[in-house]
Structure formats: C-alpha cells, structure tokens
Write a protein that holds these residues in place. Sequence first.
Motif, PDB file in Angstrom:
ATOM      1  N   GLN A  63       0.850  -1.202  -0.115  1.00  0.00           N
ATOM      2  CA  GLN A  63       0.285   0.103   0.193  1.00  0.00           C
ATOM      3  C   GLN A  63       0.943   1.433   0.018  1.00  0.00           C
ATOM      4  N   GLU A 110       1.850   1.935  -3.480  1.00  0.00           N
ATOM      5  CA  GLU A 110       0.834   2.438  -4.203  1.00  0.00           C
ATOM      6  C   GLU A 110       0.569   3.643  -3.768  1.00  0.00           C
ATOM      7  N   ARG A 142       3.171   5.983  -5.502  1.00  0.00           N
ATOM      8  CA  ARG A 142       3.205   6.020  -7.008  1.00  0.00           C
ATOM      9  C   ARG A 142       1.853   7.069  -7.287  1.00  0.00           C
ATOM     10  N   ALA A 143       0.964   6.944  -6.438  1.00  0.00           N
ATOM     11  CA  ALA A 143      -0.312   7.933  -6.333  1.00  0.00           C
ATOM     12  C   ALA A 143      -0.027   9.424  -6.279  1.00  0.00           C
ATOM     13  N   GLU A 190       1.272  11.252  -9.452  1.00  0.00           N
ATOM     14  CA  GLU A 190       0.219  11.530 -10.566  1.00  0.00           C
ATOM     15  C   GLU A 190      -0.461  12.510  -9.919  1.00  0.00           C
ATOM     16  N   ILE A 209      -7.504   9.103  -6.431  1.00  0.00           N
ATOM     17  CA  ILE A 209      -6.693   8.133  -7.031  1.00  0.00           C
ATOM     18  C   ILE A 209      -6.365   6.786  -6.521  1.00  0.00           C
ATOM     19  N   LEU A 210      -6.412   6.715  -5.272  1.00  0.00           N
ATOM     20  CA  LEU A 210      -6.361   5.300  -4.687  1.00  0.00           C
ATOM     21  C   LEU A 210      -7.454   4.443  -4.743  1.00  0.00           C
ATOM     22  N   GLN A 254      -9.458   4.766  -7.409  1.00  0.00           N
ATOM     23  CA  GLN A 254      -9.435   4.192  -8.567  1.00  0.00           C
ATOM     24  C   GLN A 254      -8.630   2.839  -8.745  1.00  0.00           C
ATOM     25  N   LYS A 255      -7.537   2.992  -8.037  1.00  0.00           N
ATOM     26  CA  LYS A 255      -6.763   2.024  -8.173  1.00  0.00           C
ATOM     27  C   LYS A 255      -7.166   0.588  -7.340  1.00  0.00           C
ATOM     28  N   GLY A 256      -8.203   0.724  -6.730  1.00  0.00           N
ATOM     29  CA  GLY A 256      -8.892  -0.367  -5.943  1.00  0.00           C
ATOM     30  C   GLY A 256      -8.337  -0.320  -4.485  1.00  0.00           C
TER      31      GLY A 256
END
Length: 186
Positions: free
Chosen positions: A119, A122, A125-126, A129, A176-177, A179-181
Amino acid sequence: METVYVDKNLELVRACMQGSRAAQFELYKLYAKAMYNVALRILNYEEEAEDVLQESFLDAFTRIVDFRQETTFGLWLKQIVINKSINYLRKRKFEFVGTDEVGELADEIGADEYEVQLQAEEIRRAITELPDGYRVVLSLYLLEGYDHEEIAHILKISENTSRTQYMRAKKKLKSILEQKGMRDEQ
C-alpha cells in the motif's frame, strides 16, 4: 535558552571551507541520495531531480563560507534543494489555487506488514500522479515536516492557500487510490 545544533559532519564542512575536494566528495556521498529523493518528491521527474541535486551541491560548495552553522549542514543543504526544486517548478509555471472548500482523507489504512508495504508503494506512486501544486504542498507538509506557515513562505503563497492545496491534495490522492482499488478500512 538558545538551541544548539550538533553537526556530526562539522569537520568535513570545515575542510570544505578550506577547499578540500575530498571533503566535498565525502559530503556528497553522505547526502546525495537523501537530497535527490527530496527533489524527486517535489519535481516528480528524475532528470530534473538529478539537475537540482547537482546544482544544489555546486551552490552549497560555492557558498560554503556563508554557512554559519546555525543548523546542521544537512538542513542547510535540504533548504537549498527545496528552493531549487521550487524554482524548477516555477519554470514549468505551475499554479496554486486557493479556496476554502476542502475534503477529508482518512489517515489510516490497516493491514498486515506486507500489505502495508504494498500500500505504501501504491500511495507513493499515486502521489506522483498529483498535479504539481498539490504534490509540492503535500510533500513539504507530510514528508519534509514543514508547517503551513513555512510552506507559505517558501512558495510565496498564503497560509490559507497552503492549507487548501494540502486538503485538495489529500482528497485527490484518495480519489486516485480508490480508482486503483485501494479503499479506506475504517
């Protein structure tokens, strides 16, 4: 009572003040990775972060005689890196937008240690963005430890704009998170 900073690398700094290239190289090796990461979090582009890193060390070593040891060398260098990174962003003409409408982001994501590491990656990376203005304020506040007054001074924006950008960044990051599930587990 005045704050006293103990700089464990003071001897290297003094050697640099005397023009020692070996001492400069040692300081570079000690701080390069951390300062690169600071620049990368703000700029979001490896090439620009590398440029900022090199320019920051060049600037620091050129101005080392101005270093008054009111803080540690690392903090002084970090401020140079942050300022140069922000100048790079200004060249890209990013804008901070101020408003009072803000949303909340949950602060905790629960899971076992391995899942937490996944996590965290993730989230990292988010963050890359996020739009520049959001990412910069979020990075300075959460990752670099500046408060909104300091961020406002550094970025030449109002304290309210800093707070707003931070809250918007958290809201956008949450989106964003999602949307990434990744979901909040509260």
